[in-house]
Design a protein around this motif. Structure first.
Motif, PDB file in Angstrom:
ATOM      1  N   ALA A   6       0.930  -1.477  -0.263  1.00  0.00           N
ATOM      2  CA  ALA A   6       0.170   0.126  -0.020  1.00  0.00           C
ATOM      3  C   ALA A   6       0.910   1.291   0.088  1.00  0.00           C
ATOM      4  N   PHE A   7       1.911   1.256   0.773  1.00  0.00           N
ATOM      5  CA  PHE A   7       2.849   2.320   0.826  1.00  0.00           C
ATOM      6  C   PHE A   7       3.463   2.572  -0.603  1.00  0.00           C
ATOM      7  N   ILE A   8       3.842   1.541  -1.354  1.00  0.00           N
ATOM      8  CA  ILE A   8       4.211   1.686  -2.619  1.00  0.00           C
ATOM      9  C   ILE A   8       3.229   2.144  -3.534  1.00  0.00           C
ATOM     10  N   ALA A   9       2.242   1.791  -3.635  1.00  0.00           N
ATOM     11  CA  ALA A   9       1.038   1.880  -4.336  1.00  0.00           C
ATOM     12  C   ALA A   9       0.478   3.474  -4.240  1.00  0.00           C
ATOM     13  N   ARG A  10       0.589   3.750  -3.065  1.00  0.00           N
ATOM     14  CA  ARG A  10       0.336   5.407  -2.859  1.00  0.00           C
ATOM     15  C   ARG A  10       1.257   6.302  -3.651  1.00  0.00           C
ATOM     16  N   ARG A  11       2.329   5.886  -3.551  1.00  0.00           N
ATOM     17  CA  ARG A  11       3.526   6.752  -4.478  1.00  0.00           C
ATOM     18  C   ARG A  11       3.234   6.584  -5.916  1.00  0.00           C
ATOM     19  N   LEU A  12       3.008   5.222  -6.391  1.00  0.00           N
ATOM     20  CA  LEU A  12       2.881   5.078  -7.709  1.00  0.00           C
ATOM     21  C   LEU A  12       1.655   6.104  -8.073  1.00  0.00           C
ATOM     22  N   LEU A  13       0.366   5.995  -7.308  1.00  0.00           N
ATOM     23  CA  LEU A  13      -0.652   6.660  -7.582  1.00  0.00           C
ATOM     24  C   LEU A  13      -0.241   8.257  -7.941  1.00  0.00           C
ATOM     25  N   ALA A  14       0.466   8.620  -6.791  1.00  0.00           N
ATOM     26  CA  ALA A  14       0.865  10.160  -6.958  1.00  0.00           C
ATOM     27  C   ALA A  14       1.607  10.472  -8.179  1.00  0.00           C
ATOM     28  N   TRP A  15       2.640   9.492  -8.615  1.00  0.00           N
ATOM     29  CA  TRP A  15       3.237   9.874  -9.748  1.00  0.00           C
ATOM     30  C   TRP A  15       2.306   9.492 -10.865  1.00  0.00           C
ATOM     31  N   ALA A  16       1.517   8.904 -11.031  1.00  0.00           N
ATOM     32  CA  ALA A  16       0.538   8.516 -11.984  1.00  0.00           C
ATOM     33  C   ALA A  16      -0.294   9.921 -12.056  1.00  0.00           C
ATOM     34  N   VAL A  17      -0.989  10.357 -11.264  1.00  0.00           N
ATOM     35  CA  VAL A  17      -1.700  11.709 -11.020  1.00  0.00           C
ATOM     36  C   VAL A  17      -0.877  12.704 -11.840  1.00  0.00           C
ATOM     37  N   LEU A  18       0.173  12.908 -11.427  1.00  0.00           N
ATOM     38  CA  LEU A  18       1.396  13.995 -11.867  1.00  0.00           C
ATOM     39  C   LEU A  18       1.566  13.550 -13.543  1.00  0.00           C
ATOM     40  N   PHE A  19       1.794  12.579 -13.899  1.00  0.00           N
ATOM     41  CA  PHE A  19       1.941  12.409 -15.145  1.00  0.00           C
ATOM     42  C   PHE A  19       0.543  12.627 -16.155  1.00  0.00           C
ATOM     43  N   VAL A  20      -0.667  12.272 -15.564  1.00  0.00           N
ATOM     44  CA  VAL A  20      -1.769  12.487 -16.267  1.00  0.00           C
ATOM     45  C   VAL A  20      -2.052  14.049 -16.494  1.00  0.00           C
ATOM     46  N   ALA A  44       9.512   6.194 -14.359  1.00  0.00           N
ATOM     47  CA  ALA A  44       9.408   6.639 -12.977  1.00  0.00           C
ATOM     48  C   ALA A  44       8.912   5.723 -12.156  1.00  0.00           C
ATOM     49  N   ALA A  45       7.906   4.829 -12.727  1.00  0.00           N
ATOM     50  CA  ALA A  45       7.465   3.945 -11.745  1.00  0.00           C
ATOM     51  C   ALA A  45       8.476   2.894 -11.427  1.00  0.00           C
ATOM     52  N   ALA A  46       9.329   2.462 -12.374  1.00  0.00           N
ATOM     53  CA  ALA A  46      10.217   1.591 -11.795  1.00  0.00           C
ATOM     54  C   ALA A  46      11.234   1.955 -10.739  1.00  0.00           C
ATOM     55  N   PHE A  47      11.516   3.370 -10.771  1.00  0.00           N
ATOM     56  CA  PHE A  47      12.138   4.284  -9.774  1.00  0.00           C
ATOM     57  C   PHE A  47      11.458   4.238  -8.425  1.00  0.00           C
ATOM     58  N   VAL A  48      10.273   4.522  -8.633  1.00  0.00           N
ATOM     59  CA  VAL A  48       9.435   4.571  -7.382  1.00  0.00           C
ATOM     60  C   VAL A  48       9.263   3.251  -6.792  1.00  0.00           C
ATOM     61  N   VAL A  49       9.159   2.131  -7.624  1.00  0.00           N
ATOM     62  CA  VAL A  49       8.941   0.810  -7.053  1.00  0.00           C
ATOM     63  C   VAL A  49      10.186   0.458  -6.246  1.00  0.00           C
ATOM     64  N   SER A  50      11.429   0.681  -7.190  1.00  0.00           N
ATOM     65  CA  SER A  50      12.670   0.287  -6.593  1.00  0.00           C
ATOM     66  C   SER A  50      13.006   1.042  -5.136  1.00  0.00           C
ATOM     67  N   LEU A  51      12.930   2.533  -5.406  1.00  0.00           N
ATOM     68  CA  LEU A  51      13.249   3.264  -4.315  1.00  0.00           C
ATOM     69  C   LEU A  51      12.321   2.894  -2.902  1.00  0.00           C
ATOM     70  N   GLY A  52      10.984   2.563  -3.227  1.00  0.00           N
ATOM     71  CA  GLY A  52      10.086   2.299  -2.198  1.00  0.00           C
ATOM     72  C   GLY A  52      10.353   1.229  -1.598  1.00  0.00           C
ATOM     73  N   PHE A  53      10.851  -0.004  -2.136  1.00  0.00           N
ATOM     74  CA  PHE A  53      11.366  -1.149  -1.371  1.00  0.00           C
ATOM     75  C   PHE A  53      12.549  -0.969  -0.710  1.00  0.00           C
ATOM     76  N   SER A  54      13.616  -0.216  -1.452  1.00  0.00           N
ATOM     77  CA  SER A  54      14.763   0.286  -0.667  1.00  0.00           C
ATOM     78  C   SER A  54      14.267   0.967   0.569  1.00  0.00           C
ATOM     79  N   HIS A  55      13.476   1.828   0.664  1.00  0.00           N
ATOM     80  CA  HIS A  55      13.069   2.782   1.785  1.00  0.00           C
ATOM     81  C   HIS A  55      12.395   1.568   2.806  1.00  0.00           C
ATOM     82  N   LEU A  56      11.699   0.853   2.512  1.00  0.00           N
ATOM     83  CA  LEU A  56      11.216  -0.185   3.279  1.00  0.00           C
ATOM     84  C   LEU A  56      12.269  -1.026   3.903  1.00  0.00           C
TER      85      LEU A  56
END
Length: 431
Positions: A6-20, A44-56
């Motif tokens: 859910a933590f990673i999905a929220r950031r993907l959603l934020a980036w998706a809204v920004l790109f839309v 960007a999604a690849a970076f978000v997922v990768s950095l999200g898991f690194s952060h966790l």
């Protein structure tokens, strides 16, 4: 959906809204197809997922668990410090200064605040070729790189409460797009550990100091009690023997001698209510002793007293003056044919009290060329030791030759009470 996803999905959603939003703005312009935006979003999604898991993973390593409080970029913690405000502030400031790479530490003691910055270390090669510059750009885009620390102390009654905030320098809305890789969580944990360690060190030091002080106090009391309890046994035996003889031939003198002995013993026995005596009490003790000796020695012993009345109430350790008087008799006048005189003098300045016992006895030498050693016996050693235990370096004993002959011993003590203000300044007869 589990919390990490859910933590990673929220950031993907934020980036998706920004790109839309950007794609809609792009589509309204007479520009080429938006396919490049879709490709950029995938990158960007690849970076978000990768950095999200690194952060966790990093948060889990630091805190041991992953939840909404530990994964947040902005960390706030209240730390109770069992110290007064001044000591607690020193501990808090030192804990923040110990952080690695901390800079711009601002200590506001009046408002009990500490502010600092803690930039995230940049990867090697920063500012080099285009790949390094691209990596640094992406790092700033997806990660929070500069952080600030604000600590506020609230004083209490014997304890203080510190509120510590570690957060990125960027605005809060940036937290939807960027992570801090647990940097602020690591900083606030480090500050908490440093405060706990420093408080524990202070407590250990205080306990060790208290234990050492208690041990030294017990040792000092034992030494003072031992030194105080030393009453010359031969003097008692000789006085009682003299009184026994006088009871057969001169009962009034025997009665007078026993009266002086009672007074001497009454003032010589150790007291449990206080450790200090007064100049007046010590003078009376010495007078009782000298009166006994005058009955035994007759005209061979003369006594001169010069102690102002306003000094009689000043405090001084017991038995010290008596020791000097005994030395003057034993080493100065008794060995001298014809006897002599003992002087007891007292003078006070603004900060010192000087008590002198002088005699005109044989002094440091004898007429036949032999030497009389003065000041190396147990009596004077005990006086010096008691002065050291009681006053440290602030008091001293000096033993010098008297003029034209004899010895003068002077005890110099620091004044705790100005002359004329102490108790016990009643009128006393000098003789």
């Amino acid at each position: 959906m589990s919390f990490p996803y859910a933590f990673i999905a929220r950031r993907l959603l934020a980036w998706a809204v920004l790109f839309v939003v950007v794609a809609m703005a792009w589509d309204s312009l007479p520009l080429p197809d938006i396919l490049p935006f879709f490709v950029l979003f995938l990158i960007a999604a690849a970076f978000v997922v990768s950095l999200g898991f690194s952060h966790l993973r990093r948060v889990r390593m630091i805190a041991g668990n992953v939840d909404t409080s530990t994964v947040a970029n902005r960390q706030r913690r209240q730390i109770e410090i069992p110290l007064d405000a001044d000591e607690a502030f020193e501990v808090l400031e030192a804990a923040i200064r110990e952080l690695p790479d901390v800079e711009s530490v601002e200590s506001l003691r009046d408002s009990l605040q500490v502010r600092a910055r803690a930039p995230r270390p940049q990867p090697d090669g920063a500012g080099g070729d285009w790949t390094s510059r691209l990596g640094n750009t992406l790092n700033r885009l997806f990660r929070s790189t500069r952080h600030r620390i604000l600590a506020t102390l609230v004083p209490g009654d014997g304890t203080s409460s510190a509120t510590v905030v570690c957060e990125p320098e960027s605005d809060a809305w940036n937290d939807w797009f960027r992570v801090d890789d647990g940097a602020n969580l690591e900083n606030i944990e480090a500050i908490t550990r440093a405060i706990t360690r420093r408080v524990s060190e202070r407590r250990r030091s205080e306990r060790a100091a208290a234990k050492q002080t208690a041990t030294e106090k017990e040792l000092t009391v034992a030494k003072l009690s031992l030194l105080h309890a030393q009453v010359e046994p031969h003097f008692l035996y000789n006085t009682l023997a003299s009184a026994q003889v006088l009871t057969r031939h001169d009962p009034p003198r025997a009665d007078l001698m026993l009266g002086h002995l009672i007074e001497y013993l009454r003032r010589s026995l150790p007291r449990t209510d206080e450790s200090m005596s007064t100049v007046g009490d010590e003078l009376e003790r010495s007078r009782a002793y000298l009166e006994i000796l005058r009955l035994r020695m007759g005209p061979r012993l003369q006594v001169q007293l010069d102690v102002p009345d306003d000094l009689l109430g000043l405090p001084m350790p017991p038995m010290m003056l008596q020791t000097l008087v005994e030395n003057a008799i034993k080493h100065g006048l008794e060995p001298k044919p014809g006897g002599g005189t003992v002087w007891l003098l007292a003078r006070a300045s603004e900060s010192k009290l000087a008590m002198t016992v002088a005699d005109d006895g044989i002094g440091f030498g004898i007429d036949d060329g032999s030497r009389q050693t003065t000041g190396t016996g147990i009596g004077l050693k005990n006086v010096r030791e008691r002065l050291r235990l009681t006053y440290g370096e602030a008091a001293q004993l000096s033993v010098v030759a008297n003029f034209p002959r004899g010895v003068a011993a002077t005890i110099t003590l620091p004044l705790a009470t100005p002359p004329g203000e102490g108790p016990g300044n009643e009128e006393r007869r000098h003789g």
